[in-house]
Design a protein around this motif. Sequence first.
Motif, mmCIF file in Angstrom:
data_model
loop_
_atom_site.group_PDB
_atom_site.id
_atom_site.type_symbol
_atom_site.label_atom_id
_atom_site.label_comp_id
_atom_site.label_asym_id
_atom_site.label_seq_id
_atom_site.Cartn_x
_atom_site.Cartn_y
_atom_site.Cartn_z
ATOM 1 N N LEU A 47 0.826 -1.203 0.000
ATOM 2 C CA LEU A 47 0.000 0.000 0.000
ATOM 3 C C LEU A 47 0.862 1.255 0.000
ATOM 4 C CD1 LEU A 47 -2.906 -0.841 2.480
ATOM 5 C CD2 LEU A 47 -3.160 -0.127 0.103
ATOM 6 N N ALA A 48 1.961 1.235 0.759
ATOM 7 C CA ALA A 48 2.841 2.401 0.801
ATOM 8 C C ALA A 48 3.430 2.686 -0.579
ATOM 9 C CB ALA A 48 3.945 2.178 1.827
ATOM 10 N N ARG A 49 3.814 1.637 -1.300
ATOM 11 C CA ARG A 49 4.347 1.836 -2.654
ATOM 12 C C ARG A 49 3.267 2.372 -3.587
ATOM 13 N NH1 ARG A 49 7.043 -3.026 -1.148
ATOM 14 N NH2 ARG A 49 5.378 -4.291 -2.081
ATOM 15 N N ARG A 50 2.079 1.791 -3.518
ATOM 16 C CA ARG A 50 0.978 2.258 -4.361
ATOM 17 C C ARG A 50 0.648 3.727 -4.058
ATOM 18 N NH1 ARG A 50 -2.728 -2.068 -6.241
ATOM 19 N NH2 ARG A 50 -1.750 -4.091 -5.848
ATOM 20 N N TYR A 51 0.627 4.043 -2.778
ATOM 21 C CA TYR A 51 0.290 5.403 -2.352
ATOM 22 C C TYR A 51 1.318 6.414 -2.873
ATOM 23 C CZ TYR A 51 -0.215 9.315 0.950
ATOM 24 O OH TYR A 51 -0.351 10.560 1.516
ATOM 25 N N GLY A 92 2.514 10.815 -5.268
ATOM 26 C CA GLY A 92 3.785 11.506 -5.429
ATOM 27 C C GLY A 92 4.332 12.106 -4.147
ATOM 28 N N THR A 93 3.849 11.655 -2.999
ATOM 29 C CA THR A 93 4.286 12.220 -1.724
ATOM 30 C C THR A 93 5.538 11.522 -1.199
ATOM 31 O OG1 THR A 93 2.765 10.744 -0.557
ATOM 32 C CG2 THR A 93 1.970 12.940 -1.073
ATOM 33 N N ALA A 115 -7.628 -3.650 -3.446
ATOM 34 C CA ALA A 115 -8.976 -3.105 -3.264
ATOM 35 C C ALA A 115 -8.977 -1.580 -3.215
ATOM 36 C CB ALA A 115 -9.605 -3.667 -1.986
ATOM 37 N N MET A 116 -7.826 -0.966 -3.009
ATOM 38 C CA MET A 116 -7.771 0.497 -3.005
ATOM 39 C C MET A 116 -8.027 1.058 -4.397
ATOM 40 S SD MET A 116 -7.592 2.517 -0.522
ATOM 41 C CE MET A 116 -7.114 3.973 -1.425
ATOM 42 N N TRP A 145 -7.433 9.491 -2.162
ATOM 43 C CA TRP A 145 -7.000 8.286 -1.447
ATOM 44 C C TRP A 145 -7.576 8.262 -0.028
ATOM 45 C CZ3 TRP A 145 -3.448 4.417 -3.160
ATOM 46 C CH2 TRP A 145 -3.006 3.524 -2.177
ATOM 47 N N VAL A 146 -7.436 9.387 0.671
ATOM 48 C CA VAL A 146 -7.940 9.486 2.042
ATOM 49 C C VAL A 146 -9.454 9.302 2.068
ATOM 50 C CG1 VAL A 146 -8.274 11.090 3.974
ATOM 51 C CG2 VAL A 146 -6.033 10.898 2.884
ATOM 52 N N ALA A 147 -10.136 9.892 1.101
ATOM 53 C CA ALA A 147 -11.596 9.788 1.061
ATOM 54 C C ALA A 147 -12.041 8.350 0.861
ATOM 55 C CB ALA A 147 -12.151 10.674 -0.055
#
Length: 760
Positions: free
Chosen positions: A322-326, A331-332, A508-509, A521-523
């Motif tokens: 998830l961290a990689r996808r995020y 781009g953070t 699933a994200m 993403w947060v929403a």
Amino acid sequence: MESAVPAAVAPASSAARPPAPTSTYRLQLRPEFPFAAAEAAVPYLASLGVSHLHLSPVLEAVPGSAHGYDVTDHSRIRAELGGEPGLRALAAVARTHGLGLVLDIVPNHMAVPSPLRLNRPLWEVLRDGPASPYARWFDIDWTAGGGQVLLPVLPGPPEPGAFTADPDYGVLRHGQLEFPLRAGTAGLALPELLAAQWYRPAWWRDARTELNYRRFFTISELIGVRVEDPEVFAATHAKVLELVRDGVVEGLRIDHVDGLADPEGYLRRLRAAVGEGCWVVVEKILARQERLPLWPVAGTTGYDALLRVDGVFTDPAGAADLARRYTRFTGTADWEETARACAREVLTGDLAAELAALERAAGPELAPGVRELLIAYPVYRPYPGEPELSARALAEAAAPAGPDAVAGVRELVLRDPGFGARFAQTSAALRAKSLEDRAFYRHAPLLSATEVGGDPGQPALSPAEFHAYCAALDRDWPGSGTVLSTHDTKRSADVRARISALSQTPEAMGAPAGADPQLAWVARQTALGLGEVPERARRLEQALLKAVREAALHTSWTDQDPAYEASVAEYVPDPEELAEPAELAAAARANLLGMTLLHLAMPGVPEVYQGAETEYRALVDPDNRRPARFPRETLARLDAGAGARGQAEEKLALTAALLRLRRDRPALFTGYTPLSARGPAAEHCLAFARPAGLVAAATRLSHRLAGAGGWRDTTLTLPPGRWTALLDGGAAYEGEVRLAQLLSDHPVALLLRDGGGGGE
């Protein structure tokens, strides 16, 4: 799932430490839910099995306050809640049902209220200045203010013509605001009159750079109180100590202990005043490897337990995915870079006045060392008497600031008590505001990890680490509090259980739509966590608006972008976009019931937040401070023998069973022995025994388990004896048990040894 535990009362006791509750139940008092409403809930809460009611602050506060942390008068119980008669009546009714009271107290600060006269000590300081007997109450730097206290309460820059003096009432007015007039100044011309006061009314924005009193975090409406002064301690604690002496109160929660100049000194004075029989816990946020100092308390309020319980149900591989996808999607920066950037931003912006005070005290040559050491400090704060500061922080700070500057600041912190106290207090405020209230909103790969006391950079925890924590808790702090949901958690345990299931199914994200990928993403994660609930869209929009203001990337609390904020509602996903896959729902159920079991069966004193004995989906405040709903009828039906219908009732039955066991058979909950499963799916079972006769077993990472073929031949060897399951109709087990059988109907198992003790 059903509850099968009788309702007899047998309070716990301990010879080695002050007696602890067997469990607590947090009630958020407010004018709409006063002492009388809490009193009406007592019979239900007694039947649930708790031993103590934990009340939010009860001292007089700003009128209409929804939380009570804005205290205005330490000598009175809040009238809007029913006053002292109401509190004493609640205690009496609770006592008749076998319950005690725990109070949340606020030693660190008081309100700067409107009207100001509600805080009499502050009003008198503003009127009489440093000569006031109340001047010792507050952390005010008179020199920095040129002999005046900055009062950042005006809606805009001050205009002298907007002030009027009223000598008949002894006040200075600005619109609806009133300030006390210094004696002998009423006849002065307005410019001279304003200059002659012991305070300077100012635009609220000026607090960031010019404030000269200590405050709670960055909230100028809360002024720091000097409880390290024995006279101030006595005056601000007299009513609470009276309630303890009278037996009205049996325990205390100390809010924000890290805000105090000398936490240990305060706690020793408090312990001497309340005696050994009062249970005391401190709201202290511990980093993963940090240990609670040896203070005279039972332990913390429990955020360290929340970190471990949440972490053991988080899949490390999926969280990394998830961290990689995020990162690709938004781009953070990574967590460490985000945390450092937020610390620098908050320290030099929101806390600029606090930083400037420290830099003035240290001198210009050491100023860079002050700044860099605060940014680098890895825990909330150092404490008086510690022999050394963090070696890691000293080394990190020396690189940008220079070794001489950092060495000089180190000497000041360790050798100058006044500087050391203010450095530590500022450090605590910086950690809270830069991590919990900013970085946690900017770094969002897995929102369930961005919780109070959380570690977003390392969200997962192994079973071995969980067992080590529990063994240490049982050995060192058996009376420490443990929590999963509180009035301060950003998401309730039920919401986090659903979000953390994503660590088992990162795909699933997906790629949520929206011009702002961070918000999108947060929403999506927030909506998945909340699920279908009443007023879903409004509650999501409110939480997302708070999230973007806290993140301060496009808008903030103090510099709002109306156009951007108007777009936030567009990010609330439609319900049809979030059709929950069956496997995700199953994983969320296993997470929630597993978290509930571990929380209530592990060492410590568990706290149930109001309404969280059943399914409780809540987002950040004010959503998590809505009026409590007590499932009285459902509990009565379960007690009458009905089976649990759905996840909410499963959680309620499990909660009641364990709370009642804690109340009736407290000796069951002593000692701690990890149990290890054997077989192809052993890592998916987390089990332990309380040696007096209780076994708890939970399924972890259930979606991964199902994908790997289930339990297959995995077994769990029980301690000697015959064991009866409380959750599946009384099935009996001995020796080596197949987990496919033990956990066939439920993802958790709670076993009692036949003929076991566990009474008083």
